[in-house]
Design a protein around this motif. Structure first.
Motif, PDB file in Angstrom:
ATOM      1  N   GLY A 221       0.769  -1.238   0.000  1.00 38.52           N
ATOM      2  CA  GLY A 221       0.000   0.000   0.000  1.00 38.52           C
ATOM      3  C   GLY A 221       0.796   1.282   0.000  1.00 38.52           C
ATOM      4  N   LEU A 222       2.113   1.238   0.243  1.00 36.55           N
ATOM      5  CA  LEU A 222       2.887   2.476   0.215  1.00 36.55           C
ATOM      6  C   LEU A 222       3.103   2.919  -1.229  1.00 36.55           C
ATOM      7  CD1 LEU A 222       5.678   2.173   2.929  1.00 36.55           C
ATOM      8  CD2 LEU A 222       3.256   2.728   3.163  1.00 36.55           C
ATOM      9  N   GLY A 223       2.984   4.217  -1.454  1.00 32.58           N
ATOM     10  CA  GLY A 223       3.106   4.746  -2.806  1.00 32.58           C
ATOM     11  C   GLY A 223       1.745   5.111  -3.358  1.00 32.58           C
ATOM     12  N   ALA A 224       1.739   5.892  -4.421  1.00 38.25           N
ATOM     13  CA  ALA A 224       0.468   6.339  -4.993  1.00 38.25           C
ATOM     14  C   ALA A 224       0.634   6.630  -6.479  1.00 38.25           C
ATOM     15  CB  ALA A 224      -0.020   7.594  -4.275  1.00 38.25           C
ATOM     16  N   PRO A 225      -0.389   6.294  -7.275  1.00 34.95           N
ATOM     17  CA  PRO A 225      -0.364   6.721  -8.670  1.00 34.95           C
ATOM     18  C   PRO A 225      -0.764   8.198  -8.706  1.00 34.95           C
ATOM     19  CG  PRO A 225      -2.372   5.503  -8.208  1.00 34.95           C
ATOM     20  CD  PRO A 225      -1.569   5.504  -6.947  1.00 34.95           C
ATOM     21  N   ILE A 226      -0.443   8.955  -9.664  1.00 36.90           N
ATOM     22  CA  ILE A 226       0.349   8.636 -10.829  1.00 36.90           C
ATOM     23  C   ILE A 226       1.759   9.215 -10.659  1.00 36.90           C
ATOM     24  CG2 ILE A 226       0.580   9.196 -13.302  1.00 36.90           C
ATOM     25  CD1 ILE A 226      -1.597   7.143 -12.841  1.00 36.90           C
TER      26      ILE A 226
END
Length: 365
Positions: A221-226
């Motif tokens: 779950g760590l991180g995010a688009p875009i």
């Protein structure tokens, strides 16, 4: 000069020059109540410290860190973070600026001398000033604080190649990394590297290296688009390290040689009902978001540009000339880049952990 700050919620600003009186950093965004002492930071600085073997620069810097702000002794007698900016200081004690007097008007090939001069109209020729890898000591110090946030996460690095000599991965042993001067996980490669670097060092030359960093225990779950991808920020962090010329995540460049069937990390359900991946070509990140697998990064460090062999160059007056760099330099900067790479990965993961908590309410410190 701007752009001395890295991170979003966990922000690190470094300052100082190689031959100035001190270097330092300010860490902003660290949550309150986290136990933190100078000893917690010193352990990691000692792993990076120069002069510990004949394979690194013989500059003698104790790199003793001082915490100037951001901590307080609580009712239980623990020194803990307050949530305010944490300021760290390391005094420079072994500068030899005279070593650089002969080259103050010449641009060293492979160094940032020419580009700094073109951009700013001047440069600190004493060891490169702000462009020196001396600055990375403060990254390691900040990374030690980041690790305190990442409870349950283990971040380890190893040197996996020096010049043409790579480790044998079938003999990989993390326990070997701290028992030799190369952070090498393959016991049988140590003597090969030692003999090879002795030749390089005695000839006055240098050689490049590849470092691998593995972060285990990172939840999915760590991180995010875009534009907030975890691998994007890891690549930027590792590319910001001095002398780094390439970064890869997971299979990296080798993924171009794989078929779709070989590259895709197949999934099954494990005994605990959670997903299990059958391989990790993605390096623990899919779509810019962590999968829960180990995060695997590698980065390539070029040979040290300061060598004893005379090289063709120009000076700041537009004359063609030759240059031979004196002073104390690493025959392979990749060795001391291992703790620096660990620190940058820790800083990125701490930043993303805070961002993840802000968006989802998950992750406890």
């Amino acid at each position: 000069m701007s752009y001395n700050t890295f991170g979003h919620l966990f922000r690190v600003t470094t300052w100082g020059e190689s031959h100035g009186p001190a270097i330092g950093c300010v860490v902003d965004g660290c949550p309150p109540g986290i136990p933190l002492t100078a000893e917690d930071i010193q352990y990691y600085l000692d792993r990076r410290r120069p002069g510990q073997s004949r394979y690194t620069t013989q500059r003698r810097e104790p790199d003793q860190v001082e915490i100037l702000s951001g901590v307080f002794t609580d009712d239980e007698g623990r020194q803990v973070t307050t949530g305010t900016p944490i300021s760290l200081l390391i005094h420079n004690v072994d500068q030899r600026s005279k070593d650089y007097g002969d080259i103050k008007d010449k641009f060293r090939p492979g160094h940032a001398d020419y580009t700094y001069f073109e951009k700013y109209g001047l440069r600190d020729y004493r060891g490169g000033g702000r462009s020196s890898a001396r600055e990375t000591a403060m990254r390691v110090a900040a990374g030690a604080i980041a690790r305190k946030i990442l409870r349950g996460v283990t971040i380890r690095g190893a040197l996996v190649r020096i010049g043409p000599h790579a480790v044998d991965r079938s003999r990989w042993n993390w326990g070997e990394v701290e028992s030799n001067p190369f952070f090498c996980p393959d016991h049988d490669s140590v003597q090969t590297w030692a003999s090879y670097l002795d030749q390089i060092r005695k000839s006055g030359s240098s050689v490049g290296a590849v470092i691998e960093i593995v972060a285990e225990g990172v939840p999915p779950g760590l991180g995010a688009p875009i534009y907030g991808k975890l691998d994007q920020d890891l690549a930027a962090a590792l590319m910001s390290i001095n002398a780094v010329k390439g970064v890869e995540i997971g299979a990296g460049m080798a993924a171009a040689e794989l078929t779709g069937e070989e590259n895709a990390d197949e999934m099954r359900i494990g005994p605990d009902g959670r997903p299990v991946f059958l391989s990790n070509n993605a390096g623990g990140i899919l779509g810019g978001i962590s999968t829960g697998q180990p995060i695997v990064c590698r980065f390539a460090v070029k040979p040290t540009s300061s060598i004893l062999t005379p090289r063709k160059t120009i000076d700041r007056f537009g004359n063609e000339t030759e240059i031979m760099t004196k002073g104390r330099h690493d025959p392979c900067v990749g060795i001391r880049a291992v703790p620096v790479g660990e620190a940058m990965v820790a800083i990125v993961l701490a930043d993303h952990a805070l961002r993840h908590r802000a968006q989802t309410g998950k992750w406890e410190f």
